[in-house]
Design a protein around this motif. Sequence first.
Motif, PDB file in Angstrom:
ATOM      1  N   ILE A  58     -66.294  33.240   4.277  1.00 18.31           N
ATOM      2  CA  ILE A  58     -65.906  33.905   5.524  1.00 18.31           C
ATOM      3  C   ILE A  58     -65.009  35.096   5.227  1.00 18.31           C
ATOM      4  CG2 ILE A  58     -64.551  33.599   7.643  1.00 18.31           C
ATOM      5  CD1 ILE A  58     -65.657  30.686   7.685  1.00 18.31           C
ATOM      6  N   ALA A  59     -64.087  34.918   4.262  1.00 15.45           N
ATOM      7  CA  ALA A  59     -63.225  36.033   3.879  1.00 15.45           C
ATOM      8  C   ALA A  59     -64.038  37.197   3.324  1.00 15.45           C
ATOM      9  CB  ALA A  59     -62.196  35.563   2.848  1.00 15.45           C
ATOM     10  N   ASP A  60     -65.139  36.898   2.608  1.00 12.11           N
ATOM     11  CA  ASP A  60     -66.027  37.950   2.099  1.00 12.11           C
ATOM     12  C   ASP A  60     -66.548  38.844   3.222  1.00 12.11           C
ATOM     13  OD1 ASP A  60     -65.827  37.211  -0.519  1.00 12.11           O
ATOM     14  OD2 ASP A  60     -67.816  36.316  -0.685  1.00 12.11           O
ATOM     15  N   LYS A  61     -66.779  38.241   4.400  1.00 13.20           N
ATOM     16  CA  LYS A  61     -67.391  38.972   5.510  1.00 13.20           C
ATOM     17  C   LYS A  61     -66.413  39.888   6.236  1.00 13.20           C
ATOM     18  CE  LYS A  61     -70.700  35.211   6.416  1.00 13.20           C
ATOM     19  NZ  LYS A  61     -71.143  34.211   7.403  1.00 13.20           N
ATOM     20  N   VAL A  62     -65.107  39.600   6.121  1.00 15.95           N
ATOM     21  CA  VAL A  62     -64.136  40.387   6.891  1.00 15.95           C
ATOM     22  C   VAL A  62     -63.213  41.224   6.014  1.00 15.95           C
ATOM     23  CG1 VAL A  62     -64.163  38.709   8.782  1.00 15.95           C
ATOM     24  CG2 VAL A  62     -62.426  38.495   6.985  1.00 15.95           C
ATOM     25  N   PHE A  63     -63.096  40.884   4.730  1.00 22.06           N
ATOM     26  CA  PHE A  63     -62.141  41.558   3.855  1.00 22.06           C
ATOM     27  C   PHE A  63     -62.884  42.430   2.835  1.00 22.06           C
ATOM     28  CE2 PHE A  63     -59.609  41.754  -0.074  1.00 22.06           C
ATOM     29  CZ  PHE A  63     -58.407  42.255   0.427  1.00 22.06           C
ATOM     30  N   VAL A  64     -62.483  43.708   2.758  1.00 17.70           N
ATOM     31  CA  VAL A  64     -63.105  44.651   1.820  1.00 17.70           C
ATOM     32  C   VAL A  64     -62.007  45.288   0.968  1.00 17.70           C
ATOM     33  CG1 VAL A  64     -64.477  46.735   1.561  1.00 17.70           C
ATOM     34  CG2 VAL A  64     -64.990  45.137   3.426  1.00 17.70           C
ATOM     35  N   SER A  65     -62.068  45.103  -0.354  1.00 21.83           N
ATOM     36  CA  SER A  65     -61.082  45.705  -1.257  1.00 21.83           C
ATOM     37  C   SER A  65     -61.590  47.049  -1.753  1.00 21.83           C
ATOM     38  CB  SER A  65     -60.822  44.774  -2.445  1.00 21.83           C
ATOM     39  OG  SER A  65     -61.949  44.734  -3.294  1.00 21.83           O
ATOM     40  N   PRO A  66     -60.707  47.968  -2.151  1.00 20.10           N
ATOM     41  CA  PRO A  66     -61.146  49.281  -2.649  1.00 20.10           C
ATOM     42  C   PRO A  66     -62.089  49.166  -3.845  1.00 20.10           C
ATOM     43  CG  PRO A  66     -58.791  49.272  -2.235  1.00 20.10           C
ATOM     44  CD  PRO A  66     -59.242  47.869  -2.089  1.00 20.10           C
ATOM     45  N   SER A  67     -61.914  48.141  -4.684  1.00 17.56           N
ATOM     46  CA  SER A  67     -62.769  47.976  -5.863  1.00 17.56           C
ATOM     47  C   SER A  67     -64.101  47.323  -5.530  1.00 17.56           C
ATOM     48  CB  SER A  67     -62.039  47.117  -6.904  1.00 17.56           C
ATOM     49  OG  SER A  67     -61.870  45.787  -6.408  1.00 17.56           O
ATOM     50  N   GLY A  68     -64.202  46.801  -4.303  1.00 14.37           N
ATOM     51  CA  GLY A  68     -65.418  46.104  -3.908  1.00 14.37           C
ATOM     52  C   GLY A  68     -65.455  44.645  -4.323  1.00 14.37           C
ATOM     53  N   LYS A  69     -64.398  44.159  -4.976  1.00 15.36           N
ATOM     54  CA  LYS A  69     -64.350  42.775  -5.411  1.00 15.36           C
ATOM     55  C   LYS A  69     -64.156  41.854  -4.213  1.00 15.36           C
ATOM     56  CE  LYS A  69     -62.300  39.898  -9.034  1.00 15.36           C
ATOM     57  NZ  LYS A  69     -61.298  39.862 -10.124  1.00 15.36           N
ATOM     58  N   LYS A  70     -64.988  40.830  -4.126  1.00 13.88           N
ATOM     59  CA  LYS A  70     -64.962  39.932  -2.979  1.00 13.88           C
ATOM     60  C   LYS A  70     -64.065  38.729  -3.252  1.00 13.88           C
ATOM     61  CE  LYS A  70     -69.581  41.107  -1.283  1.00 13.88           C
ATOM     62  NZ  LYS A  70     -69.089  41.655   0.003  1.00 13.88           N
ATOM     63  N   PRO A  71     -63.514  38.111  -2.208  1.00 18.31           N
ATOM     64  CA  PRO A  71     -62.678  36.918  -2.385  1.00 18.31           C
ATOM     65  C   PRO A  71     -63.376  35.801  -3.166  1.00 18.31           C
ATOM     66  CG  PRO A  71     -62.351  37.789  -0.192  1.00 18.31           C
ATOM     67  CD  PRO A  71     -63.455  38.595  -0.810  1.00 18.31           C
ATOM     68  N   THR A  72     -64.708  35.632  -2.994  1.00 21.84           N
ATOM     69  CA  THR A  72     -65.401  34.579  -3.734  1.00 21.84           C
ATOM     70  C   THR A  72     -65.369  34.813  -5.239  1.00 21.84           C
ATOM     71  OG1 THR A  72     -67.448  35.776  -3.263  1.00 21.84           O
ATOM     72  CG2 THR A  72     -66.977  33.861  -1.890  1.00 21.84           C
ATOM     73  N   ALA A  73     -65.126  36.052  -5.659  1.00 21.51           N
ATOM     74  CA  ALA A  73     -65.090  36.369  -7.088  1.00 21.51           C
ATOM     75  C   ALA A  73     -63.664  36.380  -7.644  1.00 21.51           C
ATOM     76  CB  ALA A  73     -65.736  37.726  -7.339  1.00 21.51           C
ATOM     77  N   MET A  74     -62.677  36.160  -6.769  1.00 21.19           N
ATOM     78  CA  MET A  74     -61.286  36.217  -7.206  1.00 21.19           C
ATOM     79  C   MET A  74     -60.820  34.869  -7.745  1.00 21.19           C
ATOM     80  SD  MET A  74     -59.763  38.521  -4.053  1.00 21.19           S
ATOM     81  CE  MET A  74     -58.051  38.253  -4.527  1.00 21.19           C
ATOM     82  N   ALA A  75     -59.961  34.917  -8.726  1.00 21.33           N
ATOM     83  CA  ALA A  75     -59.415  33.690  -9.295  1.00 21.33           C
ATOM     84  C   ALA A  75     -58.363  33.088  -8.364  1.00 21.33           C
ATOM     85  CB  ALA A  75     -58.784  33.999 -10.654  1.00 21.33           C
ATOM     86  N   ALA A  76     -58.088  31.814  -8.552  1.00 17.36           N
ATOM     87  CA  ALA A  76     -57.058  31.146  -7.749  1.00 17.36           C
ATOM     88  C   ALA A  76     -55.694  31.766  -8.008  1.00 17.36           C
ATOM     89  CB  ALA A  76     -57.018  29.664  -8.090  1.00 17.36           C
ATOM     90  N   TYR A  77     -54.871  31.775  -6.986  1.00 16.72           N
ATOM     91  CA  TYR A  77     -53.510  32.307  -7.049  1.00 16.72           C
ATOM     92  C   TYR A  77     -53.487  33.783  -7.416  1.00 16.72           C
ATOM     93  CZ  TYR A  77     -52.366  27.377  -6.875  1.00 16.72           C
ATOM     94  OH  TYR A  77     -52.295  26.064  -6.498  1.00 16.72           O
ATOM     95  N   THR A  78     -54.453  34.528  -6.895  1.00 18.68           N
ATOM     96  CA  THR A  78     -54.435  35.976  -7.053  1.00 18.68           C
ATOM     97  C   THR A  78     -54.429  36.624  -5.676  1.00 18.68           C
ATOM     98  OG1 THR A  78     -56.866  36.073  -7.195  1.00 18.68           O
ATOM     99  CG2 THR A  78     -55.647  35.933  -9.269  1.00 18.68           C
ATOM    100  N   ALA A  79     -54.019  37.878  -5.643  1.00 20.52           N
ATOM    101  CA  ALA A  79     -53.944  38.622  -4.388  1.00 20.52           C
ATOM    102  C   ALA A  79     -54.647  39.958  -4.566  1.00 20.52           C
ATOM    103  CB  ALA A  79     -52.485  38.836  -3.984  1.00 20.52           C
ATOM    104  N   ALA A  80     -55.184  40.464  -3.457  1.00 19.60           N
ATOM    105  CA  ALA A  80     -55.848  41.769  -3.496  1.00 19.60           C
ATOM    106  C   ALA A  80     -55.555  42.525  -2.217  1.00 19.60           C
ATOM    107  CB  ALA A  80     -57.352  41.598  -3.672  1.00 19.60           C
ATOM    108  N   TYR A  81     -55.366  43.834  -2.360  1.00 22.35           N
ATOM    109  CA  TYR A  81     -55.188  44.699  -1.187  1.00 22.35           C
ATOM    110  C   TYR A  81     -56.561  45.123  -0.677  1.00 22.35           C
ATOM    111  CZ  TYR A  81     -54.745  49.083   1.339  1.00 22.35           C
ATOM    112  OH  TYR A  81     -54.873  50.075   2.271  1.00 22.35           O
ATOM    113  N   GLY A  82     -56.688  45.253   0.655  1.00 22.94           N
ATOM    114  CA  GLY A  82     -57.943  45.721   1.215  1.00 22.94           C
ATOM    115  C   GLY A  82     -57.829  45.965   2.706  1.00 22.94           C
ATOM    116  N   LYS A  83     -58.972  45.999   3.358  1.00 24.07           N
ATOM    117  CA  LYS A  83     -59.037  46.260   4.803  1.00 24.07           C
ATOM    118  C   LYS A  83     -59.799  45.128   5.482  1.00 24.07           C
ATOM    119  CE  LYS A  83     -58.828  51.311   4.646  1.00 24.07           C
ATOM    120  NZ  LYS A  83     -58.766  51.678   3.250  1.00 24.07           N
ATOM    121  N   ILE A  84     -59.423  44.866   6.744  1.00 20.18           N
ATOM    122  CA  ILE A  84     -60.136  43.893   7.565  1.00 20.18           C
ATOM    123  C   ILE A  84     -61.121  44.669   8.434  1.00 20.18           C
ATOM    124  CG2 ILE A  84     -59.953  42.051   9.262  1.00 20.18           C
ATOM    125  CD1 ILE A  84     -58.625  41.353   6.643  1.00 20.18           C
ATOM    126  N   ILE A  85     -62.387  44.304   8.332  1.00 18.90           N
ATOM    127  CA  ILE A  85     -63.465  45.006   9.023  1.00 18.90           C
ATOM    128  C   ILE A  85     -64.090  44.097  10.073  1.00 18.90           C
ATOM    129  CG2 ILE A  85     -65.661  46.223   8.725  1.00 18.90           C
ATOM    130  CD1 ILE A  85     -63.280  47.563   7.368  1.00 18.90           C
TER     131      ILE A  85
END
Length: 460
Positions: free
Chosen positions: A32-59
Amino acid sequence: MYKEDTIAAIATAPGAGGIGIIRLSGKKALEIADKVFVSPSGKKPTAMAAYTAAYGKIIARDGSLIDEAIALIMRAPKSYTCEDVVELQCHGGPMALRSVLRAVFEAGARPAEPGEFTKRAFLNGRLDLSEAQAVMDVINAKTDMALRQATGHLTGSFSSELQGWRREILGFIAHLEALIDFPEEGVEEAELEKMRGKIEGLSAKFSGLISTASTGRILREGLMTAIIGKPNVGKSSLLNALLREERAIVTDIPGTTRDAIEEYADLEGVPLRIIDTAGIRETSDTVEQLGVEKSKEYIEKAQLVLALFDSSRPLDNEDEEILSLLQDQQAIALLTKNDLPEKLSAEELQKRLPELPIISISTKGDKDGLADLSRSVHAFVFKHGADPQAAFLRDEEEAEILKKARHHLQEAISTIDSDMGLDFISIDLRSAWEALGELTGEALGDDIVDEVFKRFCIGK
């Protein structure tokens, strides 16, 4: 099943703030986060490791920008709920948060029920019931002492004690059942007497903890304290002194306070839920009379009454009515205005109120007498020599459960004394073990669990 659902809610308090958090938990939280959150690098939440943070926009679903955000990723089972959790840190404006939450719902999440995140933590074994209920106690704590109690429960110190008692009882049961299965071994009288002594010791511990229930409720909810007295005796001045701020209007004009003022004060760790009542006197003013009647109602409801008497004036008819209202009440009598010439002494008032503590007090200058008042209130709250640093039961509901467990222990002692069979002793002990399980949540029905978590706020 709830595990198939992904829930979402605003996890921060209502109102505008610098940061607001949308929390998601469940099997599809990352999708669900993949569908609403877009990071500048294009990296999706499903590809992020646990306990990490990323800046992006909510679409939004139509591709429009809702807000900037930081996505925090916590993967199961190492999260608050033991499920996949995503927290979207957005700007804290109500409109922005509602818009982000709407986008999350449109992407497949459903609204979380009150307390559902903590309920999932409980059902998934991360917290027991005592620890789960402590979550709201931490949030609502009004003094450092109340916070210490709540964090003690939250971090498991109280639960550890309960679990230790359960293990001890279970050890008794296992030993008895082994003797039942192998009767040729025989049972020595000294062995049963030793077990009896240990059961008595546990029962005494339960009794000590049961006596703390009222103190636990006071630390959690506040001691309902009514300030009463005739007009212009110093009630509002006392309220202001306890709050350390000018909350109530103070004048020399009698009848200034016409309605009850309710505030919380921190009296060296004890939260006082103070009600400053209208001055009690005969009056033809309809509004003031309503206030006087309301004052009398609060006196009946209060756990503690602070009754004020003016030391610079002799007792009069209005004081006599106050004295009559103190019958059968837990109260502390305060002699106010001790900076003025004395017309009413502590000795004279003590004769009228022989069972109550009498404290001379001034709300001016160095606030003479407030320390004595604090000691008297602490003595009232921590009855039976209770240690303020010790653990307390949360309330009388927990006390009733512990009383039930103690009853079964006492039944086991009676069974031993009656020289009845080992299986009867085992039955009594198992009943005590199960009763303790109600405190940890290991022996509760789904309906009771649901009722407990309905008291929580949404988002927690």
